[in-house]
Design a protein around this motif. Sequence first.
Motif, PDB file in Angstrom:
ATOM      1  N   MET B   1       0.905  -1.384   0.240  1.00 34.42           N
ATOM      2  CA  MET B   1       0.412   0.020  -0.093  1.00 34.42           C
ATOM      3  C   MET B   1       0.704   1.250   0.028  1.00 34.42           C
ATOM      4  SD  MET B   1      -2.616   0.733   2.256  1.00 34.42           S
ATOM      5  CE  MET B   1      -2.132   1.809   3.666  1.00 34.42           C
ATOM      6  N   LEU B  81      -8.850   5.819   0.785  1.00 39.13           N
ATOM      7  CA  LEU B  81      -8.429   5.960   1.712  1.00 39.13           C
ATOM      8  C   LEU B  81      -7.170   7.095   1.804  1.00 39.13           C
ATOM      9  CD1 LEU B  81      -7.695   4.322   5.351  1.00 39.13           C
ATOM     10  CD2 LEU B  81      -5.170   3.583   3.967  1.00 39.13           C
ATOM     11  N   ALA B 322      -8.439   7.609   8.756  1.00 31.89           N
ATOM     12  CA  ALA B 322      -7.168   7.261   7.742  1.00 31.89           C
ATOM     13  C   ALA B 322      -5.740   7.562   7.810  1.00 31.89           C
ATOM     14  CB  ALA B 322      -7.919   7.758   6.259  1.00 31.89           C
ATOM     15  N   GLN B 325      -4.104   4.995   9.436  1.00 32.60           N
ATOM     16  CA  GLN B 325      -4.078   3.560   8.650  1.00 32.60           C
ATOM     17  C   GLN B 325      -2.635   3.673   7.296  1.00 32.60           C
ATOM     18  OE1 GLN B 325      -8.041   1.568   6.908  1.00 32.60           O
ATOM     19  NE2 GLN B 325      -8.488   3.466   7.888  1.00 32.60           N
ATOM     20  N   LYS B 326      -2.844   5.401   7.376  1.00 34.72           N
ATOM     21  CA  LYS B 326      -1.759   5.661   6.003  1.00 34.72           C
ATOM     22  C   LYS B 326       0.233   5.323   7.023  1.00 34.72           C
ATOM     23  CE  LYS B 326      -2.083   6.974   2.209  1.00 34.72           C
ATOM     24  NZ  LYS B 326      -2.000   6.048   1.038  1.00 34.72           N
ATOM     25  N   GLU B 330      -1.100  -0.460   6.305  1.00 37.49           N
ATOM     26  CA  GLU B 330      -2.614  -1.227   6.008  1.00 37.49           C
ATOM     27  C   GLU B 330      -3.167  -1.018   6.425  1.00 37.49           C
ATOM     28  OE1 GLU B 330      -2.158  -4.530   8.354  1.00 37.49           O
ATOM     29  OE2 GLU B 330      -0.456  -3.847   9.605  1.00 37.49           O
ATOM     30  N   ARG B 331      -4.493  -1.736   5.834  1.00 34.65           N
ATOM     31  CA  ARG B 331      -5.467  -1.623   5.897  1.00 34.65           C
ATOM     32  C   ARG B 331      -6.441  -1.980   7.232  1.00 34.65           C
ATOM     33  NH1 ARG B 331      -9.050   1.548   2.546  1.00 34.65           N
ATOM     34  NH2 ARG B 331      -7.883   1.611   0.209  1.00 34.65           N
ATOM     35  N   ASN B 333      -9.130  -3.129  10.443  1.00 34.48           N
ATOM     36  CA  ASN B 333     -10.374  -2.514  10.645  1.00 34.48           C
ATOM     37  C   ASN B 333     -11.017  -2.152  11.982  1.00 34.48           C
ATOM     38  OD1 ASN B 333     -10.699  -4.581  12.301  1.00 34.48           O
ATOM     39  ND2 ASN B 333     -11.253  -6.243  11.664  1.00 34.48           N
ATOM     40  N   ARG B 337      -8.366  -0.974  14.349  1.00 29.58           N
ATOM     41  CA  ARG B 337      -8.095   0.313  14.114  1.00 29.58           C
ATOM     42  C   ARG B 337      -7.584   1.300  15.919  1.00 29.58           C
ATOM     43  NH1 ARG B 337     -11.258   0.927   9.989  1.00 29.58           N
ATOM     44  NH2 ARG B 337     -12.644   2.192  11.238  1.00 29.58           N
TER      45      ARG B 337
END
Lengths: 166, 352
Positions: B1, B81, B322, B325-326, B330-331, B333, B337
Amino acid sequence: MGLCERCKKAQATFHLTNIDREGDKVERHLCDSCATDEGLLNPSKPTVDLNELLESFVASGQSARSELSNLVCEDCGISYVEFRNQGQLGCGRDYDVFAEPLARLIERTHDGGAAHVGKTPKSLGLARKPHEDLRRLRKQLDDAVAAEDYERAAELRDRIRALETS
Amino acid sequence: MSGPLDQVARQASAWLRGGPLSEIVISTRIRLARNIRGFPFLSRADAQTRQEIAEAVHLATTRADALHDLIALNVEELDELDRALLVERHLISRQHADGSGARQVLFNPDEGCAIMINEEDHLRIQVMRSGLQIDEAWDQIDKIDDALEAHLDYEFHAQFGYLTACPTNVGTGIRVSVMLHLPALRLTNELEKVGQAARDMKLAVRGLHGEGTEAIGDFFQVSNQITLGRSEPEIIEDFRDGVIPKIVEYEQAARAALMQHRPAALDDKIWRAMGQLQHARLISSNEAMQHLSHVRMGIHVDRVKSIDLQTLNELFLQIQPAHLQKLRGERLNGEQRSVERASFIRARLSQN
């Protein structure tokens, strides 16, 4: 029973507990009208905007007025009714095509403001009206004197003089 | 990512780095709505027209001398994202993020100026400044607008001024928004005074992200509603000399009253918040914002000395979904988070 958290005027009659995308619990307490606004409540909505209906009702008998809602802009193809339903105009010309009903709506939205005051594109050759700047500078000068900020006051005085003599 | 915005998430925007009255006024934002003559408004613009509008604006920005080194992003092509990241940084609106069709954003590296193309109007120009800097923000945006206008034919009407897709913005097309941090007024249940002060001047009070958002972490935005019949300097004056000094005074008085009459209640709020942030293992962004808000107040009333404002301001931004995650790369849930957010905060606070 508390007040609606959105308008803080009407009694909250709509209570919703939800889990948002974050996984947080979200509680909402709204009155019917705000819940409807937020799309949480769906009363059997009349297809015509209520204001529109009232306007045309009041205007019935005055043929010139009831025709307003049939106005269509030839440039972009939008009708006045369409505009009232979606809240967005289709092109700049609509402001002239819908001038009469729109002017009333605009005045209501802008607390009686009916004509533009302020910046204008330089290309039109209508530079900002100097008297407006003068009025503002004079007020700032008064404020500076009141605050005993004489350095700023002197600077403002010079700017006012320069504008007055230009 | 990875993507164009990976580095952006690592630091706070320049407008979050303190400024005049920054203990209460977080930032000053001014935006101008503009449309280009010869094109329909966006509700009537097809794909081809949207493209032509974007090209016309791009060309104007490359020629405009007040604008250089702009970062240009094609919002339509960004993933969800990245779009959310831009919203969290106030570079684009939610409407722009969630919209459809060709749409762009141009912004300068310090994020003080951003131009949204094909949002509700062809152009939405914005300038963001830290603290209370309304005159400075106006001077800057006025120059940018002039520079663009030299290369674009704006839609302008003799009676109605700058024409906008929605008549609520017509006239000056200006919206001034001042973001305020009012923790003491909330603790003393005096927020109604803020609402009243704003209503008296016909201004609106909203949450952190503007229209339709709730106040999170004691942050509020005050913005003008009337754009026709009042000049830009008059509108600015309402804020600079009217409503903002009044609200700042209310908040200062509320902080002073808490310190004098209810120091234990004040300290309790601050140190409980600190404890939660230092020890939580799962924390939502709303909860974290609320605690950070109390710690921020703790810094300004000289209770908290171990954390600097810069760190705290960065945290406000970086604990949002966002950003988190950045930074993590990685993403995640919802629950992941909350775990990541709690450990991120613990790590940042222990560095101090």
